[in-house]
Structures are given as C-alpha cells and as structure tokens.
Design an enzyme around this catalytic site. Structure first.
Site, PDB file in Angstrom:
ATOM      1  N   SER A 132     -36.234-106.176  10.533  1.00 43.00           N
ATOM      2  CA  SER A 132     -35.766-105.199  10.264  1.00 43.00           C
ATOM      3  C   SER A 132     -36.041-103.580  11.579  1.00 43.00           C
ATOM      4  O   SER A 132     -37.516-103.713  11.024  1.00 43.00           O
ATOM      5  CB  SER A 132     -34.888-104.760   9.217  1.00 43.00           C
ATOM      6  OG  SER A 132     -34.243-103.633   9.277  1.00 43.00           O
ATOM      7  N   TYR A 145     -37.573 -99.660   0.751  1.00 42.76           N
ATOM      8  CA  TYR A 145     -37.141-101.462   2.286  1.00 42.76           C
ATOM      9  C   TYR A 145     -38.008-100.792   3.433  1.00 42.76           C
ATOM     10  O   TYR A 145     -38.207-102.057   3.478  1.00 42.76           O
ATOM     11  CB  TYR A 145     -35.284-101.266   2.387  1.00 42.76           C
ATOM     12  CG  TYR A 145     -34.375-101.935   2.936  1.00 42.76           C
ATOM     13  CD1 TYR A 145     -35.216-103.394   3.358  1.00 42.76           C
ATOM     14  CD2 TYR A 145     -34.410-101.381   4.542  1.00 42.76           C
ATOM     15  CE1 TYR A 145     -34.205-104.087   3.460  1.00 42.76           C
ATOM     16  CE2 TYR A 145     -33.915-102.827   5.620  1.00 42.76           C
ATOM     17  CZ  TYR A 145     -34.204-103.809   4.611  1.00 42.76           C
ATOM     18  OH  TYR A 145     -33.223-104.901   5.615  1.00 42.76           O
TER      19      TYR A 145
END
Ligand code: NAP
Length: 244
Positions: A132, A145
């Site tokens: 990501s 995250y």
C-alpha cells in the site's frame, strides 16, 4: 505433463483479490482461492472453475489446510489484508493493531512459507504481494496500518534478496485509494464514512489493480518487477487528493 499454470490468490472474497482471480483466469491460470467468507467466492468456482477453499491467514492450521496438496504453484498473490480504525496513536486500540499485524504481516508470512516449496518446484514462481501507499508514507490516524504495511514492504524486499538465484520472482504492488470494501472495514461497517473517502474524486478500481497483477505475473522470466506504486490520477500522495 505441462497443464495450465496455477495461481493462488488470498483474500479472494472481495475487492482486489476477487478481481485478480478473475483477471488471472482470463490470462490462462488455474486458480486456488481463499478467504474466510467461502460463500462469497462461490461465483469464482461456478464461473471460472476455481478451487475455492476456506482460509484464515492469521491461523497457521488454516493456512496448512488451505495449501494442502498444492505441489506446484506458479503465482502466489498475497492480497488478504486491510486496515481497522483511524484513531490517533494516543487513542488506538492495541487489539486493532494486533489484528492488522496478524492479517497483513504474519498472514503473508504464513502463506508464503507454506507455498515456497511449490513456487520453487514450478521452476518459475512469482510472489506478488499487495502492499500500500500506507507502507511508503505514514499519515495521522494511520500508524497501525502504516506499521503493518511498512512491515509487508520490508518482507517483500528481503524475500527478493533471499531468493535471488532461485526460480522465484518477488514483486510488490502498492496501490493508493481503491474503492472496495476496504474503507467499510476500516470504518467498522459505517458505509457513509466509507463513501466519504471517495467523495468528489475518482479512485482506482479493483480491476485496475488486477491489471497490474496480471502484467507483473506475465513478464518474461528474466524480468522481475520489484515494486509498483499505483495511484488514481486524482491522488498524488497519501493525503493529497483532488476533489471536485
Ligand atoms: P476488501 O474488499 O476489504 O478485501 C479484503 C480481502 O481480504 C477480503 O477478501 C477478506 O476476506 C480478506 N481477508 C481479510 N482478513 C483475512 C484473513 N484473516 N484471512 C483471509 N482473508 C482475509 O479490500 P481490498 O481493497 O480488496 O484489499 C485487498 C488488499 O489491498 C489488502 O491487503 C489491502 O490492505 C490492500 N490495499 C487496499 C487499498 C484500498 O484503498 N482499497 C489500498 C492499498 C492497499 P474475508 O473477510 O472473507 O476473509
């Protein structure tokens, strides 16, 4: 006897995983797909003949059962993952961090370890991990995250070095904003909050990322696509987004 090459996709019950399974089937791969919500993958079995298996990547026993009998595997797409919460560090729940770490990081480790012998046995294995932009750029409210996806990125880069000289290529695709169920999960089921994430801008679709997965998986054997950062035209960094 050389049959069709085999692709294994984790987290194929929605979003990028489901789209990647479809795109890989269209590109000539047989499929083994896994996720916890097995019923959501039934269309992949019915329409594409995919071998649908239950999988919880956080559970080593589940991963073992999922991988049972796979002796040759050309492509592994480590896709299962996601984010929970947007609280600042001061208020974050360590359980959310634990879940994100176990799913994104340890889950990727479990599946990769289990399938490495089959990837080597194929003579041209490919490990494609979905990272990501959150693994490149930290941002307020993203620490848990961010930490997990930074770890995924370290995993992928180290694996590439460790497998140098063996018949396994290692790649990482880092998308920015993709409209899937990702934000609904992140906002704990709040669909309105999730929809606001994409308000006034055009995000990537799961199919856009699946295109990249297939492209990476189908380069000639001497080409390793190490990393791709893939953003919507309306997004130029983690928190810089053009909205109309
Ligand atoms: P999604 O639609 O929420 O899909 C997530 C998938 O992961 C689901 O199939 C889910 O299946 C699976 N999964 C979650 N926990 C799992 C577990 N313990 N065991 C097995 N499977 C599990 O979101 P998505 O956007 O497609 O996400 C796919 C990947 O892309 C994730 O790694 C995510 O971090 C990454 N990513 C997404 C975006 C974005 O903006 N959407 C951006 C960058 C990176 P079950 O719940 O059925 O198990």
């Amino acid at each position: 006897m050389a049959g069709r090459p085999l692709a294994v996709v984790t987290g194929a019950s929605s979003g990028i995983g489901a789209a990647s399974a479809r795109a890989l089937a269209a590109a000539g791969f047989d499929l083994v797909v896994g996720a916890r919500r097995v019923e959501r993958m039934q269309p992949l079995a019915d329409e594409l003949g995919a071998d649908v298996r239950p999988l919880d990547v956080t559970d080593a026993g589940s991963v073992r059962d999922f991988c049972a009998g796979i002796e040759r595997c050309e492509v592994l797409v480590n896709n299962a993952g996601g984010a929970i919460g947007t609280e600042p560090v001061a208020e974050a729940d360590p359980e959310d961090w634990r879940t994100m770490y176990e799913t994104n990081v340890l889950g990727t480790l479990h599946v990769t370890q289990a399938l490495l012998p089959a990837l080597v046995a194929s003579g041209d294995g490919r490990v494609i991990t979905i990272g990501s932009i959150a693994g490149r750029e930290p941002y307020p409210g993203g620490a848990g995250y961010n930490a997990a996806k930074h770890a995924v990125s370290a995993f992928s880069r180290v694996l590439r070095m460790e497998l140098l000289g063996q018949p396994v290529r290692v790649s990482q695709i880092d998308p920015g904003m993709v409209e899937t169920e990702f934000s609904v999960t992140r906002f704990r089921g709040d669909a309105d909050a999730a929809a606001k994430v994409y308000e006034g801008m055009t995000p990537l679709s799961a199919d856009d990322v699946a295109d990249a997965v297939v492209w990476v998986a189908t380069r000639p054997k001497h080409v390793n696509i190490d990393q791709i950062l893939m953003l919507a035209t309306d997004q130029s960094s983690a928190r810089v987004v053009h909205r109309r």
